[in-house]
Design a protein around this motif. Structure first.
Motif, short mmCIF file in Angstrom:
data_model
loop_
_atom_site.label_atom_id
_atom_site.label_comp_id
_atom_site.label_asym_id
_atom_site.label_seq_id
_atom_site.Cartn_x
_atom_site.Cartn_y
_atom_site.Cartn_z
N GLN A 213 0.83 -1.12 0.05
CA GLN A 213 0.15 0.05 -0.10
C GLN A 213 0.89 1.25 -0.03
O GLN A 213 1.99 1.43 0.59
N SER A 214 0.25 2.38 -0.70
CA SER A 214 1.03 3.34 -0.44
C SER A 214 1.13 3.91 0.93
O SER A 214 0.35 3.67 1.94
N ILE A 215 2.17 4.77 1.29
CA ILE A 215 2.48 5.23 2.59
C ILE A 215 1.17 6.16 3.17
O ILE A 215 0.78 6.14 4.22
N GLU A 216 0.46 6.78 1.98
CA GLU A 216 -0.76 7.78 2.35
C GLU A 216 -1.84 6.67 2.90
O GLU A 216 -2.43 6.99 3.83
N THR A 217 -1.91 5.48 2.06
CA THR A 217 -3.10 4.60 2.45
C THR A 217 -2.61 4.06 3.80
O THR A 217 -3.66 3.89 4.67
N VAL A 218 -1.31 3.64 4.21
CA VAL A 218 -1.08 3.15 5.49
C VAL A 218 -1.36 4.08 6.53
O VAL A 218 -1.86 3.81 7.64
N MET A 219 -0.88 5.54 6.53
CA MET A 219 -1.16 6.53 7.27
C MET A 219 -2.79 6.72 7.50
O MET A 219 -3.51 6.62 8.57
N ASP A 220 -3.64 6.71 6.80
CA ASP A 220 -4.98 6.83 6.60
C ASP A 220 -5.43 5.57 7.30
O ASP A 220 -6.42 5.67 8.13
N SER A 221 -4.91 4.44 7.05
CA SER A 221 -5.41 3.28 7.71
C SER A 221 -5.27 3.27 9.37
O SER A 221 -6.16 2.96 10.06
N LEU A 222 -3.85 3.67 9.74
CA LEU A 222 -3.60 3.82 10.94
C LEU A 222 -4.70 4.89 11.69
O LEU A 222 -5.21 4.65 12.69
N LYS A 223 -4.97 5.95 11.03
CA LYS A 223 -5.87 6.96 11.69
C LYS A 223 -7.24 6.55 11.88
O LYS A 223 -7.88 6.67 12.89
N ARG A 224 -7.87 5.55 10.75
CA ARG A 224 -9.22 4.98 10.76
C ARG A 224 -9.20 3.88 11.96
O ARG A 224 -10.21 3.99 12.48
N GLU A 225 -8.28 3.06 12.02
CA GLU A 225 -8.04 2.02 12.73
C GLU A 225 -7.89 2.26 14.32
O GLU A 225 -8.66 1.70 15.33
N LEU A 226 -6.85 3.07 14.43
CA LEU A 226 -6.65 3.61 15.91
C LEU A 226 -7.33 4.66 16.47
O LEU A 226 -7.45 5.14 17.65
N GLY A 227 -8.17 5.54 15.47
CA GLY A 227 -9.13 6.51 16.00
C GLY A 227 -8.50 8.05 16.21
O GLY A 227 -7.00 7.84 15.79
N VAL A 228 -9.05 8.95 16.76
CA VAL A 228 -8.36 10.16 16.75
C VAL A 228 -7.36 10.37 17.52
O VAL A 228 -6.45 11.06 17.29
N ASN A 229 -7.09 9.60 18.57
CA ASN A 229 -5.73 9.49 19.55
C ASN A 229 -4.83 8.47 18.83
O ASN A 229 -4.04 8.02 19.64
N TRP A 230 -4.49 8.13 17.62
CA TRP A 230 -3.97 7.13 16.75
C TRP A 230 -2.39 7.53 17.57
O TRP A 230 -1.48 6.55 17.54
N ARG A 231 -1.82 8.74 17.53
CA ARG A 231 -0.63 8.95 17.83
C ARG A 231 -0.23 8.61 19.41
O ARG A 231 0.95 8.31 19.37
N ASN A 232 -1.09 8.36 20.13
CA ASN A 232 -0.94 7.64 21.38
C ASN A 232 -0.44 6.21 21.26
O ASN A 232 0.11 5.56 22.35
N HIS A 233 -0.85 5.70 20.34
CA HIS A 233 -0.63 4.20 20.02
C HIS A 233 0.36 3.84 19.01
O HIS A 233 0.64 2.52 18.72
N CYS A 234 1.17 4.75 18.57
CA CYS A 234 2.37 4.69 17.68
C CYS A 234 3.50 5.10 18.44
O CYS A 234 3.61 6.18 18.92
N PHE A 235 4.58 4.35 18.52
CA PHE A 235 5.69 4.50 19.33
C PHE A 235 7.01 4.39 18.36
O PHE A 235 6.92 3.62 17.49
N LEU A 236 8.01 5.15 18.76
CA LEU A 236 9.16 4.89 18.11
C LEU A 236 10.21 4.74 19.41
O LEU A 236 9.82 5.03 20.55
N PHE A 237 11.44 3.97 19.14
CA PHE A 237 12.41 3.59 20.01
C PHE A 237 13.74 4.22 20.00
O PHE A 237 13.93 4.29 18.88
N CYS A 238 14.17 5.23 20.87
CA CYS A 238 15.30 6.03 20.44
C CYS A 238 16.31 5.58 21.55
O CYS A 238 16.00 5.27 22.64
N LEU A 239 17.63 5.91 21.08
CA LEU A 239 18.94 5.60 22.08
C LEU A 239 18.77 6.83 22.90
O LEU A 239 18.48 8.01 22.70
#
Length: 147
Positions: free
Chosen positions: A121-147
């Motif tokens: 899927q295009s990255i636009e479709t992936v991002m749209d899916s994240l937003k639809r599947e996880l809802g308006v607070n989707w950013r609270n459920h996506c993580f990155l791990f940093c040193l």
């Protein structure tokens, strides 16, 4: 009772995961699959990706689907696991360390070279899916791990 979780993306694809219940019979799962499969065919909705227990493989193959992978799941409770002194720290996207565009570029880099045989899927479709599947607070459920 829902026997399958489904994500329907317009006319592009359906992603279907079986929900396993101890009290549901094989016939109920098979009949539920047949209903959703007929609905998918009627709607003409791109491709269908379905995850079901391996014991239903013949049912899936007999309906024209092809096997592209096998999944083996393992689990363990987190009780009794000592806290580690990891150098990696989790950060939710809601902390705004990355913009949505920067996250999308990082996500795209992470999935490059994947052996996943589904239609990419295009990255636009992936991002749209994240937003639809996880809802308006989707950013609270996506993580990155940093040193």
């Amino acid at each position: 009772m829902e026997l399958y979780n489904m994500i329907k993306n317009k006319k592009e694809f359906w992603l279907v995961d079986q929900i396993i219940y101890a009290h549901v019979s094989d016939d109920d799962y098979i009949n539920g699959f047949k209903r959703l499969f007929n609905e998918w065919k009627t709607e003409g909705s791109g491709y269908l990706s379905i995850l079901m227990e391996e014991k239903y493989e013949d049912v899936l193959l007999n309906n024209g689907l092809r096997k592209i992978s096998s999944i083996v799941e393992y689990f363990r409770t987190l009780n009794g696991i000592a806290d580690t002194d990891s150098r990696f720290r989790p950060h939710a996207l809601s902390e705004q360390l990355l913009s949505d565009d920067a996250f999308a570029r990082l996500y795209e880099q992470c999935r490059s070279g994947s052996f996943n045989q589904n239609i990419p899927q295009s990255i636009e479709t992936v991002m749209d899916s994240l937003k639809r599947e996880l809802g308006v607070n989707w950013r609270n459920h996506c993580f990155l791990f940093c040193l």
